[in-house]
Scaffold this active site. Structure first.
Site, short mmCIF file in Angstrom:
data_model
loop_
_atom_site.label_atom_id
_atom_site.label_comp_id
_atom_site.label_asym_id
_atom_site.label_seq_id
_atom_site.Cartn_x
_atom_site.Cartn_y
_atom_site.Cartn_z
N THR A 283 0.86 -1.18 0.00
CA THR A 283 0.00 0.00 0.00
C THR A 283 0.89 1.23 0.00
OG1 THR A 283 -1.83 -1.11 1.10
CG2 THR A 283 -1.80 1.27 1.24
N PHE A 285 1.10 5.21 0.73
CA PHE A 285 0.44 6.24 1.53
C PHE A 285 0.96 7.61 1.11
CE2 PHE A 285 0.33 2.40 3.99
CZ PHE A 285 -0.86 2.44 4.71
#
Ligand code: PEP
Ligand code: MN
Length: 705
Positions: A283, A285
């Site tokens: 992921t 960010f």
């Protein structure tokens, strides 16, 4: 050095020793950090700060070699020092930021994230602000909107928000909020996501009846969950809260999907790790603040923009061309509905570069010609680009402590011999079309195609790619040992057959999917992508989920149903030349893959049938320059199946290098005489080391001519 241990030492004593050693390790790391800070202070010019990947590689190689002398595994040492070097780079980057923003490192900072303690967002926040952790206060919020409002109103200095996941895709809500709030992006962080199934106690998977997690985590683990049909899956506000919930419920039939860290924080058990659909799951960010930050031009940066194009023909293409004209690499393009303007879109664009760089600022100025809205979200140090990736050591340069004789040096990235391709002799398009191929032809595309296998680039570029491993995967021990050797000798891809095309139906046919699991696990352990043959159209989708490269075996070169199926998956393909096929037939076969949509095709010359019987097949070395003239696709050579006997494999591999191949695929085995297939042509481990050294010397010699 610690004192020798007199056996039998009581367990408590041994544990005390370990405590002592760990403390010394931490103290040494703290001292290392101090030295790094001194080094940074001695750096003055821009050139001093440019990241020197060669030096990093050399340093890693040296550490691996030293580690081996001390009896430590090379892979283990590599992993540790990659982290150590990564940390030094962060310290250097923070130093440059602090230099431009005086006082920043001592200021108390308030950082918001979505969710509760132990979520991935919390982990990403701590990772990102690790160097300022003494002055940092972290606080969880229940919605992304509250987070953005917190930063806007001044209650928070920074918010960290997930923007995209490599399995589940973009987080639309966050994109939309970035468009709406007057905030700047000042950083990015990439977190590997390793979802685990967490429960109260170690119970069999079949006992679990209810699973809680955040909806994105559920989406990323869909395949695993599909295998638990009797289970109800419920979405929960965040992964850490799901863990808390099952702990409170105190019910052995409940489980949560969350990080290892969340399980540890609540003292729960992990029933299964790595349950995401994709093995590589990350992921990304973004860190937002009220004001933009200015980063030194010496730090590799990305810049994020939001734009809406004018409602004119070709407006988006012109915007993208403007970026291309300024040599700006696009790393992300996302479109979202434009608020209040139905059927119009906002484009979110990330490019490599810093607004402080005139190329970037000029491009942004020029973009304004074709846009009806443009917002620069900010420039920030990049975490996903080439320059931000950790170096790899030069394996092979470091002798293994277990072997008495040091193998000669080979580099991780053996470079390719550069041989000119004559443009005058490229056959024209109509000639190629008559032979059954167009997309594969040099006339259709003049420049070399590069096929990417993870970080490895085949064709065009600089690298000479070595794919190596056993003919067949036979056992975990066998394939793991092979993977370790490929890694240590600087090979880039692990090979291993699990569906074996055998002349006799009574011969070993391969371990099938069980073998594929072993191959992939071994590849993962040593960071190697894997190539394996797929024989049946019905297996293509499933094999493509796990294997990095699909191999079409020589016998299947003209299995058109198989080619059509593989043409539809998004995985690189290694297409082997049939032993009775001409070069043009190979190219016409590759056209099936390209025409069906898969352009990641590598061709493989593996020997053809001739009247000669001294070798198993006859390696058609001439096919290499001919292919280079007729096609833009990369060319790989298989010296093993061509030779059929071990002693000819190295000379044939050298011929491939000299003739301009982009790489080789080669077989070796820990005990060739016991191999279940193709033993006579398998190199020994030592032989593979010799091969790597020889091709390395040869490519270097050819390049220096
Ligand atoms: C192989 O690479 O394992 C193999 C079977 O090769 P080929 O298809 O070239 O015979
Ligand atoms: Mn074989």
């Amino acid at each position: 050095m610690s004192d020798p241990i007199d056996p039998p030492a009581p367990l408590d004593d041994l544990r005390k020793r370990l405590d002592h050693i760990d403390r010394a390790l931490l103290e040494a790391l703290a001292r290392r950090r101090e030295v790094v800070e001194h080094v940074i202070r001695t750096k003055e010019t821009k050139a001093d700060f440019v990241r020197d990947q060669d030096r990093e590689e050399a340093l890693l190689t040296e550490r691996v070699s030293l580690g081996r002398e001390l009896g430590l595994d090379g892979y283990f040492v590599t992993k540790i020092f990659q982290q150590v070097l990564d940390n030094s780079l962060r310290i250097q980057r923070d130093h440059l930021v602090a230099e431009q923003n005086p006082g920043v490192e001592h200021e108390a900072i308030r950082i918001g994230y979505r969710g509760t303690e132990g979520t991935y967002s919390h982990e990403a926040a701590r990772k990102h602000f690790a160097s300022r952790v003494e002055h940092a206060f972290f606080r969880g919020y229940s919605t992304f909107r509250e987070l953005m409002e917190g930063v806007q109103a001044g209650g928070l200095d920074f918010a960290i928000v997930p923007i995209e996941n490599t399995t589940a895709g973009s987080i639309n809500e966050v994109y939309d909020l970035l468009g709406r709030f007057p905030l700047s992006v000042i950083g990015e962080e990439v977190l590997p996501i390793d979802h685990c199934l967490v429960a109260l106690e170690e119970v069999p998977l079949g006992n679990i009846r209810r699973i809680y997690s955040h909806q994105l985590a559920i989406a990323q683990c869909g395949d695993f969950l599909a295998g638990l049909p009797g289970c109800t899956v419920e979405s929960y506000p965040d992964t850490a809260m799901a863990v808390e919930r099952i702990k409170r419920a105190n019910d052995l039939s409940q489980a949560a999907i969350a990080s290892e860290e969340a399980a540890r924080a609540h003292g729960l058990q992990i029933l299964k790790r790595r349950i995401s659909n994709r093995r590589e799951n990350y992921t990304r960010f973004m860190v937002v603040a009220r004001e933009a930050m200015h980063y030194d031009a010496r730090i590799p940066c990305k810049t994020s923009l939001i734009l809406a194009t004018k409602h004119e023909e070709g407006a988006l293409v012109r915007c993208l061309n403007t970026l291309a004209d300024h040599h700006l690499n696009l790393t992300k393009l996302e479109s979202r509905p434009r608020p209040n303007v139905p059927w119009e879109y906002l484009f979110y664009i990330d490019i490599e570069g810093n607004v402080a760089d005139p190329e970037v600022s000029t491009a942004i100025d020029e973009l304004s010609r074709d846009v009806s809205f443009l917002k620069v979200l900010g420039s920030y140090p990049a975490s996903t680009t080439e320059s931000a990736r950790p170096s790899v050591p030069k394996p092979g340069a470091a002798p293994d402590s277990s072997s008495t004789e040091a193998p000669p040096a080979a580099t991780a990235r053996t470079r390719k011999a550069k041989l000119p391709v004559s443009r005058e002799t490229t056959p024209p398009l109509d000639v190629a079309i008559k032979k059954g191929y167009k997309l594969a032809s040099r006339a259709h595309r003049a420049s070399d195609s590069v096929v990417r296998i993870g970080d490895v680039q085949v064709g065009g570029g600089e690298e000479f790619v070595v794919m190596a491993g056993p003919c067949s995967v036979e056992s975990w021990e066998q394939v793991r040992a092979c993977a370790e050797l490929v890694r240590d000798q600087g090979g880039q891809v692990l090979r291993g057959g699990v569906f074996k095309p055998r002349t006799s139906t009574y011969s070993f046919q391969g371990l099938g999917y069980e073998g594929l699991d072993l191959l992939v696990r071994a590849g993962e352990e040593f960071d190697l992508p894997v190539v394996t043959e797929v024989m049946h159209p019905a297996d293509v989708q499933r094999v493509a989920e796990d294997a990095s490269v699909l191999q079409v075996g020589a016998r299947n070169m003209q299995n058109f149903a198989l080619l059509r199926e593989i043409g539809q998956v998004d995985r690189p393909v290694l297409l082997k030349r049939g032993p009775m096929s001409s070069i043009d037939e190979l190219l016409a076969a590759s056209e099936y893959l390209l025409a069906a949509g898969n352009h990641q095709v590598m061709l493989c010359e593996r020997g053809i049938r001739t009247f000669e019987t001294a070798t198993r097949f006859t390696l058609d070395v001439g096919a290499i320059p001919v292919l280079k003239e007729r096609t833009h696709l990369p060319v790989i050579v298989d010296p093993s199946h061509a030779a059929g006997v071990r002693q000819y494999v190295i000379p044939l591999a050298e011929a491939a290098v000299a003739a301009g191949a982009d790489g080789i695929i080669v077989e070796f085995h820990p005990a060739p005489e016991q191999a279940l297939s193709d033993g006579p042509q398998a190199l020994t481990f030592e032989g593979f080391g010799d091969l790597m050294a020889r091709i390395h010397h040869l490519t270097e010699a050819l390049r220096s001519d």
